[in-house]
Design a protein around this motif. Structure first.
Motif, mmCIF file in Angstrom:
data_model
loop_
_atom_site.group_PDB
_atom_site.id
_atom_site.type_symbol
_atom_site.label_atom_id
_atom_site.label_comp_id
_atom_site.label_asym_id
_atom_site.label_seq_id
_atom_site.Cartn_x
_atom_site.Cartn_y
_atom_site.Cartn_z
ATOM 1 N N ASP A 140 0.764 -1.360 0.161
ATOM 2 C CA ASP A 140 -0.010 0.026 0.030
ATOM 3 C C ASP A 140 0.826 1.417 -0.014
ATOM 4 O OD1 ASP A 140 -2.243 -1.497 0.056
ATOM 5 O OD2 ASP A 140 -2.828 -1.249 2.215
ATOM 6 N N GLY A 141 0.552 2.057 -0.898
ATOM 7 C CA GLY A 141 1.221 3.326 -1.102
ATOM 8 C C GLY A 141 2.684 3.270 -1.644
ATOM 9 N N GLU A 187 -1.806 10.192 -3.645
ATOM 10 C CA GLU A 187 -2.490 8.926 -3.284
ATOM 11 C C GLU A 187 -1.506 7.952 -2.547
ATOM 12 O OE1 GLU A 187 -4.093 5.057 -3.865
ATOM 13 O OE2 GLU A 187 -2.376 5.704 -4.547
ATOM 14 N N SER A 188 -0.307 7.978 -3.262
ATOM 15 C CA SER A 188 0.793 6.995 -2.508
ATOM 16 C C SER A 188 0.978 7.287 -1.177
ATOM 17 C CB SER A 188 1.975 7.128 -3.520
ATOM 18 O OG SER A 188 1.767 6.485 -4.815
ATOM 19 N N GLY A 191 -1.802 6.380 0.994
ATOM 20 C CA GLY A 191 -2.054 4.849 0.832
ATOM 21 C C GLY A 191 -0.964 4.309 1.875
ATOM 22 N N ALA A 192 0.282 4.903 2.056
ATOM 23 C CA ALA A 192 1.297 4.319 2.756
ATOM 24 C C ALA A 192 0.939 4.771 4.290
ATOM 25 C CB ALA A 192 2.557 5.254 2.412
#
Length: 225
Positions: A140-141, A187-188, A191-192
């Protein structure tokens, strides 16, 4: 016809078809065929990136679930902001701002999809933007050089389509591309930071990053155009 093609290609499920038709109809009603071509470009880029190497991604448990079919929530999260901008481009005095914002929202969604799907498939070295620590592709991310370049290329495509159909001058491609990069990078980061903590799901982040992309694109349009 586009919704039927998407369903046949296993890109959307029944709920995605319904919402896609509704959003596409609204976009066509306000921005006519130029705006609709942006939607088609996003659909083609997103579908292609999802389907490329699907078997390999599935084998590594990184592929989009349900054979890549996306539903109503995903359709709205990725295109809702762009469609709203298309409406505002016609109903407000700020046509150029919202036309660029519309393309920027689509570019952000396309960059996010391309970066994720291509990065998972061919990215060899991934890291988290929040810590810069190396992680496995698909985390994620996580971002990678390959995924970032793929995302940037997808944003350029969407930006160029908007210029070709006359929604804005060619300098607007710069605004759309930068906005797509900023939105997908956000978004990354989210997400992280959030997704692993179950605070924001993927659709919520997609809606947020397309909104940011739209605002960045529109803001740059005011400066560049």
């Amino acid at each position: 016809m586009l919704a039927a093609a998407g369903y046949a290609a296993k890109s959307v499920n029944a709920s995605g078809v319904v919402v896609g038709i509704a959003l596409g109809t609204v976009l066509w009603a306000f921005l006519d065929w130029p705006g609709y071509l942006l939607l088609i470009a996003f659909f083609v880029v997103g579908t292609a990136c999802t389907k490329i190497g699907y078997e390999a991604k599935a084998g590594r448990k990184l592929a989009q679930e349900a054979e890549g079919r996306r539903g109503a929530r995903h359709a709205f999260a990725n295109t809702g902001v762009a469609v709203a901008c298309g409406v505002f481009a016609v109903t407000t005095p700020y046509s150029l701002f919202f036309s660029v914002a519309c393309a920027a929202a689509f570019a952000t969604a396309a960059a996010d999809t391309a970066g994720s799907e291509i990065g998972q498939l061919w990215g060899r070295r991934a890291f988290l933007p929040t810590t810069l620590k190396p992680v496995a592709p698909g985390t994620d991310g996580a971002i990678s050089l390959v995924g970032t370049l793929a995302g940037a290329f997808a944003a350029v495509i969407l930006g160029a389509v908007g210029a070709v159909v006359g929604l804005y001058p060619w300098m607007g491609v710069v605004a759309v591309t930068v906005a797509g990069f900023v939105g997908s990078t956000l978004e990354s980061v989210l997400g992280a930071f959030f997704e692993g903590r179950e605070m924001l799901d993927n659709e919520a982040m997609n809606l947020l990053n397309t909104l940011v992309g739209a605002l960045v694109g529109g803001g740059l349009a005011l400066w560049l155009l």
